[in-house]
Scaffold this active site. Structure first.
Site, PDB file in Angstrom:
ATOM      1  N   TYR A 136       0.865  -1.181   0.000  1.00 24.57           N
ATOM      2  CA  TYR A 136       0.000   0.000   0.000  1.00 24.57           C
ATOM      3  C   TYR A 136       0.901   1.230   0.000  1.00 24.57           C
ATOM      4  O   TYR A 136       1.489   1.586   1.026  1.00 24.57           O
ATOM      5  CB  TYR A 136      -0.916  -0.032   1.230  1.00 24.57           C
ATOM      6  N   LYS A 144      -1.151  -1.223  -4.240  1.00 26.37           N
ATOM      7  CA  LYS A 144      -2.214  -0.220  -4.290  1.00 26.37           C
ATOM      8  C   LYS A 144      -1.480   1.103  -4.379  1.00 26.37           C
ATOM      9  O   LYS A 144      -0.790   1.516  -3.440  1.00 26.37           O
ATOM     10  CB  LYS A 144      -3.061  -0.303  -3.018  1.00 26.37           C
TER      11      LYS A 144
HETATM   12  O1  MN9 Z   1      -7.639   4.535  -0.543  1.00 23.38           O
HETATM   13  C1  MN9 Z   1      -8.443   6.673  -0.790  1.00 23.38           C
HETATM   14  N1  MN9 Z   1      -7.424   7.368  -0.073  1.00 23.38           N
HETATM   15  C2  MN9 Z   1      -7.653   7.911   1.117  1.00 23.38           C
HETATM   16  C3  MN9 Z   1      -7.890   5.388  -1.278  1.00 23.38           C
HETATM   17  O2  MN9 Z   1      -8.728   7.964   1.631  1.00 23.38           O
HETATM   18  C4  MN9 Z   1      -6.463   8.491   1.818  1.00 23.38           C
HETATM   19  C5  MN9 Z   1      -9.015   7.419  -1.977  1.00 23.38           C
HETATM   20  O3  MN9 Z   1     -10.138   6.688  -2.370  1.00 23.38           O
HETATM   21  C6  MN9 Z   1      -9.384   8.845  -1.692  1.00 23.38           C
HETATM   22  O4  MN9 Z   1     -10.118   8.932  -0.503  1.00 23.38           O
HETATM   23  C7  MN9 Z   1     -10.236   9.476  -2.800  1.00 23.38           C
HETATM   24  C8  MN9 Z   1     -10.460  10.954  -2.542  1.00 23.38           C
HETATM   25  O5  MN9 Z   1      -9.272  11.672  -2.708  1.00 23.38           O
HETATM   26  O6  MN9 Z   1      -9.647   9.284  -4.022  1.00 23.38           O
END
Ligand code: MN9
Length: 288
Positions: A133, A161
């Site tokens: 990640y 990821k």
């Molecule tokens: O895991 C998410 N990252 C975080 C992925 O929440 C830090 C994303 O889905 C973001 O929340 C999303 C909004 O910026 O892209």
């Protein structure tokens, strides 16, 4: 393990306790309404880094019990307490999670040897697979193409990821590692990443906007980029409003508007003002 995978939200009550009934409803909404292809459990969106080890285990248990064999499950077990990570890796593996994931160790500016030791220690302790990640904007940890290659030498490390806007690196990774799984992590960049041939995406907004995400991803795969772009535009109108209003709180308010008991965020994340709560409802009606 492909497709649109929700970074699962967790419902907390007003005192910050895990709300099991609410969590089960969030899972059902993802599987029955958003129809996503999998769940990524205890990630950033699950407010994981504010939970105790016992609470993380409780979330793993509830999700597995609710989802059973219905969907692909990935357990995020990363922590800068390596012993905790290994303990969680064993726990999630025993529960039957199909893959593990671990955030790059953060805070102490670990060097690459330390990062490599961390991943190998976790995944070599269990009979499972690991998805790295990588989220440099929150961790401050950047991994280069050569370093990914070194991590991927361990065959149990099957993918990443990739939550970053570095499309040059993403393209180099796709070309260099055709047999590793690459998941995009920024939902607002899903189309751009899909065009580069990712294997899927893992994101927070899929908790409510999973159907559009699936369309973007599928259309891009079919080469229908213009149609996909229209859906990304609407998606990003929604995401930019969500980000301005308060990311996780707003997604929870949208879920509540859909009848899902999504609860509150864990402190120190704040409670939305009345105005922002009302705006979240508006978003729910306008876009979803
Ligand atoms: O895991 C998410 N990252 C975080 C992925 O929440 C830090 C994303 O889905 C973001 O929340 C999303 C909004 O910026 O892209």
């Amino acid at each position: 393990m492909n497709g649109i995978i929700t970074a699962l939200m967790v419902s907390f009550d007003q005192d910050g306790n895990i709300n099991e009934k609410g969590l089960r409803e969030i899972i059902r909404y993802n599987l029955d309404v958003c129809k996503v292809d999998g769940l990524y459990v205890n990630g950033s969106t699950g407010e994981n880094f504010m939970l105790s080890t016992e609470e993380k285990k409780e979330v793993f248990r509830i999700v597995k019990d609710e989802a059973k064999e219905e969907t692909q499950l990935i357990a995020q077990v990363g922590s800068i307490n390596l012993r905790e990570s290994i303990d969680l890796a064993k726990y999630a593996t025993e529960l039957g999670y199909g893959a593990l994931s671990a955030v790059t160790p953060f805070y102490y500016k670990f060097d690459f040897e330390e990062i490599k030791h961390y991943y190998n220690s976790i995944i070599n302790a269990v009979d499972n697979k690991m998805i790295i990640y990588s989220i440099p904007f929150l961790t401050g940890v950047n991994i280069s193409l050569d370093q990914f290659a070194e991590l991927f030498e361990n065959e149990k490390i099957i993918g990443v990821k990739f939550t970053a806007g570095d499309f040059y690196l993403l393209e180099r990774m796709r070309k260099t590692f055709p047999n590793k799984l690459i998941y995009a992590g920024f939902d607002e960049m899903l189309l751009s990443a899909s065009v580069l041939g990712i294997d899927g995406a893992i994101g927070s907004t899929f908790n409510v906007n999973g159907q559009r995400a699936k369309q973007i991803y599928d259309l891009a795969k079919e080469g229908k980029v213009e149609e996909a772009r229209e859906i990304q535009h609407v998606t990003n109108d929604l995401i930019s409003d969500i980000l301005d209003n308060g990311l996780y709180q707003t997604i929870k308010e949208i879920l509540k508007d859909k009848g899902v008991d999504a609860g509150y965020c864990r402190q120190p994340m704040k409670v939305l003002s009345e105005e922002k709560t009302a705006f979240a409802k508006e978003l729910s009606n306008k876009y979803l």
